[in-house]
Design an enzyme around this catalytic site. Structure first.
Site, mmCIF file in Angstrom:
data_model
loop_
_atom_site.group_PDB
_atom_site.id
_atom_site.type_symbol
_atom_site.label_atom_id
_atom_site.label_comp_id
_atom_site.label_asym_id
_atom_site.label_seq_id
_atom_site.Cartn_x
_atom_site.Cartn_y
_atom_site.Cartn_z
ATOM 1 N N SER A 134 38.202 45.299 45.262
ATOM 2 C CA SER A 134 37.928 44.167 45.859
ATOM 3 C C SER A 134 37.275 44.424 47.294
ATOM 4 O O SER A 134 37.480 45.280 48.031
ATOM 5 C CB SER A 134 39.434 43.639 46.360
ATOM 6 N N THR A 142 43.570 37.640 43.668
ATOM 7 C CA THR A 142 42.583 37.701 42.777
ATOM 8 C C THR A 142 43.091 38.124 41.348
ATOM 9 O O THR A 142 44.540 37.779 41.225
ATOM 10 C CB THR A 142 41.676 38.774 43.122
ATOM 11 N N LYS A 186 46.176 34.260 40.241
ATOM 12 C CA LYS A 186 45.611 32.998 40.665
ATOM 13 C C LYS A 186 46.492 31.801 40.016
ATOM 14 O O LYS A 186 46.704 30.933 40.591
ATOM 15 C CB LYS A 186 43.990 33.016 40.346
ATOM 16 N N ASN A 191 43.659 30.750 45.046
ATOM 17 C CA ASN A 191 43.121 32.151 45.682
ATOM 18 C C ASN A 191 43.498 32.494 47.158
ATOM 19 O O ASN A 191 42.880 33.565 47.667
ATOM 20 C CB ASN A 191 41.503 32.166 45.409
ATOM 21 N N ASP A 217 37.113 28.584 45.897
ATOM 22 C CA ASP A 217 36.104 28.898 45.055
ATOM 23 C C ASP A 217 34.713 27.687 44.794
ATOM 24 O O ASP A 217 33.646 28.005 44.905
ATOM 25 C CB ASP A 217 36.462 29.332 43.524
ATOM 26 N N GLY A 253 29.647 29.923 29.706
ATOM 27 C CA GLY A 253 31.174 30.583 30.128
ATOM 28 C C GLY A 253 31.947 29.615 30.361
ATOM 29 O O GLY A 253 31.439 28.286 31.096
#
Ligand code: NAP
Length: 288
Positions: free
Chosen positions: A20, A67, A71, A92, A107, A131
Site C-alpha cells: 500500500s 483497502t 471495503k 475506504n 474514490d 471493467g
C-alpha cells in the site's frame, strides 16, 4: 497540541497490505502540515475486520483507510455512512470519534477532481468505461451523479454488474464483444479503463488496441492504473493523438479527501499534491 490529529495515529488496513502506498502519501501530507501523527500499515486478515474494529480505538487511532478486501465488509459495521459510501456500498475511510465509526468513500470524488485537474470534461459527455469492478462502480456512479450524459460499461461478465446499471437509465452494460460496445466507443467523449489490464504485477495485458481506433480522436483516455505511470494503453492512446492520463491524480486526491475527513479541515490540494509527489514519484519510478 493544536491539531485534532496531534499525538494520534492513522493507518491503512488490508490483506495484503505491504504494497500500500497510503503511508507514503499520508505521511508526506502530515509532515507538510507539521502534524505530529504517524500513519502505519496494519494487516487485518480477510474476513476478520468485524473482530478487529472494536480494538481500533484502543490503538490510539483517529481513523483509518481500508483497502482490499475490507471495503464492502465495513459498510454494515459503521455507525454512520456518507452519501458516497452508501451509494458505492464501499468504505475506504473510517473516522473514529468518541468510539464511534463514520464511514466515507473518497474514490469517486477523488477521481472526479483528478479529471478536473487534467482538464478532462465529463459533463454532457458520453463516457465509455472498461471493467465493472469496485473502482468502476465508484467512477460510474460518480460520473452519472455529476452530469455525464451516459456511461456505457463494457465488461467481461455483465451479469455480475447488473445492480450497477439499475442505478440510472443513463448507465448501460454490455460485454466487450457486443455491437453496443463498438457503437458507444464511436460516440464517446471520454474513455476510462477500470480493468487491471496492463498493471505492473498483473500478467494480463490488452490483446490489442483496436478499440482506440474506434474512439473519436478528441476523446481523452484515462487509465486508473498508476503503476506503471504510463501503461501500454496510454502509450497507444498518445500515438493516436488522444490526451492520455494515468490514475495518479485519483490516488492522490482520494487521499487528500481522506485526510480532510480525519482532520475535519479543508486542505490546500495544490500544496498537498506537491508534497506527495516529491515522496511518491521516486517510489513509483523504482518499479518502472
Ligand atoms: P476489481 O474489483 O477486481 O475489478 C476489476 C474489473 O476488471 C472487473 O470488472 C473484472 O472483470 C475486469 N477484469 C479483470 N481482468 C480482466 C481481463 N483479463 N479481461 C477483461 N476484464 C478483466 O478491481 P478494482 O478494484 O475495480 O481495480 C481495477 C483497477 O483500477 C486496478 O488496476 C486498480 O489498481 C485500479 N485502481 C486505481 C485507483 C486509483 O486511485 N488510481 C483506485 C482504485 C483502483 P470480471 O468481473 O469479469 O473479473
Amino acid at each position: 497540541m493544536n491539531h485534532v490529529l496531534d499525538g494520534k495515529k492513522l493507518a491503512v488496513i488490508g490483506d495484503p497490505i505491504e504494497h500500500s502506498l497510503s503511508p507514503v502519501i499520508q505521511q508526506a501530507m502530515l509532515d507538510e502540515l507539521g502534524i505530529a501523527c504517524t500513519y502505519e500499515r496494519i494487516l487485518v486478515g480477510a474476513g476478520s475486520v468485524a473482530a478487529w474494529l472494536p480494538i481500533a480505538p484502543d490503538l490510539n487511532l483517529a481513523g483509518f483507510n481500508a483497502t482490499m478486501p475490507h471495503k464492502t465488509d465495513l459498510v454494515p459495521l459503521m455507525d454512520s455512512l456518507s452519501d458516497d459510501a452508501r451509494m458505492y456500498r464501499s468504505v475506504n475511510t473510517v473516522v473514529i470519534r468518541e468510539g464511534r465509526f463514520h464511514g466515507h468513500n473518497t474514490d469517486g470524488e477523488g477521481f472526479l477532481r483528478s479529471l478536473l485537474d487534467a482538464g478532462m470534461e465529463y459533463r454532457d459527455r458520453r463516457v465509455v468505461v472498461y471493467g465493472a469492478g469496485g473502482a468502476a462502480r465508484s467512477v460510474v456512479l460518480k460520473l452519472t451523479a455529476s452530469g455525464a450524459q451516459s456511461v456505457t460499461v463494457c465488461c467481461r461478465t455483465p451479469g455480475k454488474a447488473e445492480e450497477l446499471a439499475s442505478h440510472s437509465p443513463r448507465i448501460r452494460l454490455c460485454s466487450f464483444t457486443e455491437k453496443a460496445c463498438e457503437a458507444a466507443l464511436a460516440e464517446a467523449g471520454l474513455f476510462i479503463n477500470c480493468t487491471p489490464l496492463g498493471m505492473q504485477g498483473v500478467s494480463a495485458q490488452f490483446e490489442d488496441f483496436y478499440f482506440l481506433d474506434m474512439l473519436p480522436p478528441s476523446a481523452p483516455v484515462y487509465d486508473l492504473i498508476y503503476r506503471p505511470l504510463k501503461t501500454r494503453l496510454l502509450e497507444e492512446a498518445e500515438k493516436r493523438g488522444h490526451v492520455a492520463v494515468n490514475g495518479l491524480g485519483m490516488l492522490i486526491h482520494q487521499a487528500i479527501l481522506a485526510l480532510e475527513q480525519f482532520s475535519s479541515r479543508p486542505l490546500d490540494a495544490g500544496l498537498m499534491k506537491k508534497a506527495v509527489m516529491k515522496r511518491l514519484l521516486p517510489v513509483l519510478k523504482q518499479g518502472d
